[in-house]
Design an enzyme around this catalytic site. Sequence first.
Site, PDB file in Angstrom:
ATOM      1  N   LYS A  54       0.846  -1.197   0.000  1.00 27.45           N
ATOM      2  CA  LYS A  54       0.000   0.000   0.000  1.00 27.45           C
ATOM      3  C   LYS A  54       0.878   1.243   0.000  1.00 27.45           C
ATOM      4  O   LYS A  54       0.648   2.185  -0.764  1.00 27.45           O
ATOM      5  CB  LYS A  54      -0.925   0.011   1.236  1.00 27.45           C
ATOM      6  CG  LYS A  54      -2.072  -0.988   1.130  1.00 27.45           C
ATOM      7  CD  LYS A  54      -2.862  -1.104   2.424  1.00 27.45           C
ATOM      8  CE  LYS A  54      -3.905  -2.215   2.301  1.00 27.45           C
ATOM      9  NZ  LYS A  54      -4.642  -2.506   3.515  1.00 27.45           N
ATOM     10  N   GLN A  98      -4.679  -1.139   9.632  1.00 23.89           N
ATOM     11  CA  GLN A  98      -4.717  -2.482   9.041  1.00 23.89           C
ATOM     12  C   GLN A  98      -5.418  -3.463   9.980  1.00 23.89           C
ATOM     13  O   GLN A  98      -5.133  -3.517  11.177  1.00 23.89           O
ATOM     14  CB  GLN A  98      -3.282  -2.945   8.739  1.00 23.89           C
ATOM     15  CG  GLN A  98      -3.179  -4.274   8.012  1.00 23.89           C
ATOM     16  CD  GLN A  98      -3.726  -4.257   6.590  1.00 23.89           C
ATOM     17  OE1 GLN A  98      -3.791  -3.220   5.937  1.00 23.89           O
ATOM     18  NE2 GLN A  98      -4.147  -5.414   6.102  1.00 23.89           N
ATOM     19  N   ASP A 121     -10.811   3.587   4.114  1.00 20.05           N
ATOM     20  CA  ASP A 121     -11.317   2.214   4.029  1.00 20.05           C
ATOM     21  C   ASP A 121     -12.841   2.204   3.870  1.00 20.05           C
ATOM     22  O   ASP A 121     -13.411   1.175   3.489  1.00 20.05           O
ATOM     23  CB  ASP A 121     -10.984   1.446   5.319  1.00 20.05           C
ATOM     24  CG  ASP A 121      -9.727   0.610   5.196  1.00 20.05           C
ATOM     25  OD1 ASP A 121      -9.487   0.072   4.100  1.00 20.05           O
ATOM     26  OD2 ASP A 121      -9.007   0.480   6.202  1.00 20.05           O
TER      27      ASP A 121
HETATM   28  N1  GUN Z   1      -7.289  -6.271   6.138  1.00 18.33           N
HETATM   29  C1  GUN Z   1      -7.678  -6.991   5.037  1.00 18.33           C
HETATM   30  N2  GUN Z   1      -8.233  -6.188   4.117  1.00 18.33           N
HETATM   31  C2  GUN Z   1      -8.228  -4.939   4.640  1.00 18.33           C
HETATM   32  C3  GUN Z   1      -8.642  -3.683   4.146  1.00 18.33           C
HETATM   33  O1  GUN Z   1      -9.198  -3.546   3.038  1.00 18.33           O
HETATM   34  N3  GUN Z   1      -8.444  -2.623   4.980  1.00 18.33           N
HETATM   35  C4  GUN Z   1      -7.855  -2.754   6.203  1.00 18.33           C
HETATM   36  N4  GUN Z   1      -7.722  -1.660   6.951  1.00 18.33           N
HETATM   37  N5  GUN Z   1      -7.450  -3.903   6.693  1.00 18.33           N
HETATM   38  C5  GUN Z   1      -7.625  -4.992   5.896  1.00 18.33           C
END
Ligand code: GUN
Length: 295
Positions: A54, A98, A121
């Site tokens: 990311k 996350q 998100d």
């Molecule tokens: N863990 C798995 N997928 C995601 C996501 O799309 N966002 C976040 N913050 N954590 C994740």
Amino acid sequence: MTAITVDGKAHAAELRAQLKIQVAELKAKHGITPGLAVILVGGDPASEIYVKNKEKMCVEAGMAAFDFRLPDTTTQKQLLAKVEELCRDPKVNGILVQLPLPKHIDETAVINAIDPLKDVDGFHAINAGRLATGQVGMVPCTPLGCLMLLKSVLPDLKGKNAVVVGRSNIVGKPMAQLLLRESCTVTIANSHTKNLKELCLQADILVAATGKPEMIRGEWVKHNAVVIDVGINRIMLSDGSTQLVGDVCFPEAIQRAKAVTPVPGGVGPMTIACLLANTLKATCIQNNLDDHLMY
Ligand code: GUN
């Protein structure tokens, strides 16, 4: 007729290239650089890889990435304090915590501590409510990426029967909302759904987000359906090696469908590209520059 293998990698690269141009424009015209803060609590190896990716993509698109690695022992209070600090920081336009978080931390409390305008998100209850009521807000990245891939092979979704297998807050529920917004007839199935195979066979659009490797078989797929596979599962093969597979049995589904997203190289790359799109969108909204919005 040969089915289409939807190239998520190519679609994601195209979206990231467009975003890079828009970020450069934003800098040149307004002196603004979108900033994304990513918080990772603990050392889960899969999360480490996601977070690194990311941040890398963020920098490649010309955005600023702020990285916070906190130990497993971080308390909820300490994490909330960090989130609140980032909410106040004007250099930070997007905040991503996350998931999953360690067991002693209440994920909902942390998600809802993020300023909804910085919630890239789209998990905050306010953004979930905005999506459900057709208002502008931040839309979760994975379902947004799924919708883009779906529209690339089926531009007009009106009146289509859509079945979403999975009801998570991250994928299933927001996916269903997006499909409703496109005037699909939507069914959300879950692990207790009766006659799941028969239900799937009705689907013009089948979205699989079950977390169960290759659970959706070819004979569950309606002829000419579009199949979007959200699953990423690592399975062990008989020779001891491992392989990534989705929630759909791809070689079977491709025999019947109009189009199928592969794993890897389907939905996965779109999730990160949509995170960048959301970060740019959040930056524009925060600076009253809505004219930059792509969607
Ligand atoms: N863990 C798995 N997928 C995601 C996501 O799309 N966002 C976040 N913050 N954590 C994740």
